[in-house]
Write a protein that holds these residues in place. Structure first.
Motif, PDB file in Angstrom:
ATOM      1  N   LEU A  87      -0.916  -8.393   0.330  1.00 29.66           N
ATOM      2  CA  LEU A  87      -1.012  -7.364   1.197  1.00 29.66           C
ATOM      3  C   LEU A  87      -0.597  -7.595   2.521  1.00 29.66           C
ATOM      4  CD1 LEU A  87      -4.899  -6.589  -0.223  1.00 29.66           C
ATOM      5  CD2 LEU A  87      -2.535  -5.017  -0.296  1.00 29.66           C
ATOM      6  N   ASP A 101      -0.276   1.471  -7.240  1.00 26.95           N
ATOM      7  CA  ASP A 101      -0.443  -0.010  -7.273  1.00 26.95           C
ATOM      8  C   ASP A 101      -1.107  -0.497  -6.148  1.00 26.95           C
ATOM      9  OD1 ASP A 101       1.053  -0.301  -9.902  1.00 26.95           O
ATOM     10  OD2 ASP A 101       2.949  -0.719  -9.035  1.00 26.95           O
ATOM     11  N   ARG A 102      -0.899  -0.034  -5.020  1.00 27.41           N
ATOM     12  CA  ARG A 102      -1.618  -0.474  -3.698  1.00 27.41           C
ATOM     13  C   ARG A 102      -2.972  -0.014  -3.847  1.00 27.41           C
ATOM     14  NH1 ARG A 102      -2.262   2.682   0.853  1.00 27.41           N
ATOM     15  NH2 ARG A 102      -2.412   1.387   2.828  1.00 27.41           N
ATOM     16  N   THR A 103      -2.916   1.318  -4.311  1.00 21.50           N
ATOM     17  CA  THR A 103      -4.406   1.843  -4.344  1.00 21.50           C
ATOM     18  C   THR A 103      -5.454   0.947  -5.193  1.00 21.50           C
ATOM     19  OG1 THR A 103      -3.753   4.047  -4.147  1.00 21.50           O
ATOM     20  CG2 THR A 103      -5.638   3.934  -4.968  1.00 21.50           C
ATOM     21  N   LEU A 110      -6.104  -2.466  -3.475  1.00 24.16           N
ATOM     22  CA  LEU A 110      -7.077  -2.344  -2.201  1.00 24.16           C
ATOM     23  C   LEU A 110      -8.478  -1.832  -2.589  1.00 24.16           C
ATOM     24  CD1 LEU A 110      -4.920  -0.546   0.504  1.00 24.16           C
ATOM     25  CD2 LEU A 110      -5.871  -2.656   0.694  1.00 24.16           C
ATOM     26  N   ASP A 140       0.616   5.359  -3.284  1.00 24.36           N
ATOM     27  CA  ASP A 140       1.204   4.261  -4.035  1.00 24.36           C
ATOM     28  C   ASP A 140       0.005   3.721  -4.994  1.00 24.36           C
ATOM     29  OD1 ASP A 140       1.731   1.486  -4.912  1.00 24.36           O
ATOM     30  OD2 ASP A 140       3.058   1.177  -2.933  1.00 24.36           O
ATOM     31  N   ARG A 180       0.854  -2.686   3.179  1.00 25.30           N
ATOM     32  CA  ARG A 180       1.891  -2.404   2.013  1.00 25.30           C
ATOM     33  C   ARG A 180       1.533  -3.589   1.163  1.00 25.30           C
ATOM     34  NH1 ARG A 180       8.008  -2.361   4.281  1.00 25.30           N
ATOM     35  NH2 ARG A 180       8.041  -4.552   5.061  1.00 25.30           N
ATOM     36  N   LEU A 181       1.808  -3.259  -0.092  1.00 26.06           N
ATOM     37  CA  LEU A 181       1.817  -4.400  -1.115  1.00 26.06           C
ATOM     38  C   LEU A 181       3.045  -4.953  -1.538  1.00 26.06           C
ATOM     39  CD1 LEU A 181      -0.186  -5.675  -3.453  1.00 26.06           C
ATOM     40  CD2 LEU A 181       0.263  -3.946  -4.840  1.00 26.06           C
ATOM     41  N   GLU A 182       3.471  -5.984  -1.437  1.00 27.51           N
ATOM     42  CA  GLU A 182       4.494  -6.751  -1.638  1.00 27.51           C
ATOM     43  C   GLU A 182       4.347  -7.901  -2.368  1.00 27.51           C
ATOM     44  OE1 GLU A 182       7.678  -8.302   1.489  1.00 27.51           O
ATOM     45  OE2 GLU A 182       7.625  -6.148   1.447  1.00 27.51           O
TER      46      GLU A 182
END
Length: 337
Positions: free
Chosen positions: A225, A254-256, A259, A252, A219-221
């Motif tokens: 990562l 933003d996560r996409t 990555l 998600d 997950r992006l936090e």
């Protein structure tokens, strides 16, 4: 609180995410896949196939499309609640989520739902009595006994049976027990759900957060990562597939982007003039990379699949559209080259 995780680099994070989401070729059965993912999102839009079918196909390839119905309505290894399909093992957690719909007034739609039920207690009792006596029933087999003048609702129109059924369903008082075509069959929750404990809402939210993290792998936090402590890295099979717009790998946004440097949004709710790509565009996954996107449409009258558009690196697109068309029983589109 969910596991904090370990910071990883982009290359490793991609592999972990693909493996965690069973997009590495390791998926085996429908039930095992739903358990790994935690749930399947439902949506009526089926330009190509339903989201739940596309999510399973992306991982399993061609599978028995009747298996999902058998697991839901015959074996009851899965159940449907609030537009998601869940493994039956998740029922204690879902019962905790149901409690929010019975008690919470934090959001306006929650307060509105409470007010509607409070003003329509006789309508609620009628629904429960009819289901007890005659269930399972379709919504059209129940009368609209709501109080006050009829008003058009965005989703339910002027007939408020569907609205009451949905509210009672979210509270766990009634359950979806099957389908006739696209129409849901309703019955009493106590008659459908197996006896089980209920987690508190706080426990359910913690469990769901942990489940989501495990199923995502990464997950992006705060720009970092973080990999789940149980996540595994390893080579990714060189397989090509298409993803549903509702696939959790890309849910998600933003996560996409973090990555894969891949900006994606579902544009069905965007006016045509403002769409960058199309109405229902599917990302193209090759190995551990999102390499392009395509807008296929299935014409069931002619038994064909057409491509309204393709973007990015589509050199291997036929490796995905051919098998998808075969799974759906239609002719594949000509390869755009």
């Amino acid at each position: 609180m969910a596991s904090r995780g370990t910071e990883v680099g982009v290359e490793e994070a991609r592999r972990i995410a693909i493996r965690a989401q069973a997009l590495d070729g390791s998926a085996t059965t429908v039930l095992e896949t739903v358990r790994r993912l935690g749930f399947l999102q439902l949506d009526p839009i089926a330009t190509v196939a339903t989201p739940q079918e596309l999510v399973l196909w992306s991982r399993l390839g061609a599978f028995d499309r009747g298996e999902l119905d058998r697991l839901l309505w015959e074996e009851r290894a899965l159940f449907e609640w609030n537009a998601f399909i869940w493994p039956i093992e998740s029922l204690p957690m879902v019962r905790g989520l149901m409690s929010r719909w019975r008690t919470s007034t934090h959001y306006e739609h929650e307060r509105w739902g409470h007010a509607f039920i409070a003003e329509n207690q006789s309508f609620r009792r009628y629904i429960l009595k009819e289901l007890s006596r005659r269930g399972p029933l379709l919504s059209r087999e129940l009368e609209d006994k709501a109080a006050g003048p009829s008003r058009d609702h965005r989703w339910y129109g002027s007939r408020r049976v569907g609205l009451m059924l949905t509210l009672l369903h979210r509270r766990g008082e009634i359950a979806i027990t099957g389908r006739r075509g696209r129409q849901r069959l309703w019955d009493l929750g106590e008659r459908w759900y197996p006896p089980t404990r209920a987690l508190s809402l706080a426990q359910a939210n913690r469990r769901l957060d942990e489940q989501r993290f495990r199923a995502l792998g990464v997950r992006l936090e705060k720009g970092r990562l973080l990999a789940h402590p149980d996540a595994t890295d390893g080579p990714i099979a060189d397989r090509v597939t298409l993803l549903s717009p509702f696939d959790r790998l890309i849910h998600d946004r933003d996560r996409t982007e973090a990555l894969w440097d891949f900006f994606y949004r579902l544009e069905m709710y965007v006016t045509p003039a403002k769409r960058e790509y199309g109405y229902y565009v599917l990302p193209l996954l090759a190995g551990d990379r999102l390499v392009g996107r395509v807008e296929p449409v299935v014409d069931r009258k002619t038994g064909t699949m057409r491509l309204l558009g393709a973007w990015g690196n589509t050199s291997r697109l036929d490796e995905a559209t051919g098998p998808l068309a075969g799974f759906l029983g239609v002719e594949p589109p000509p390869f755009p080259g």
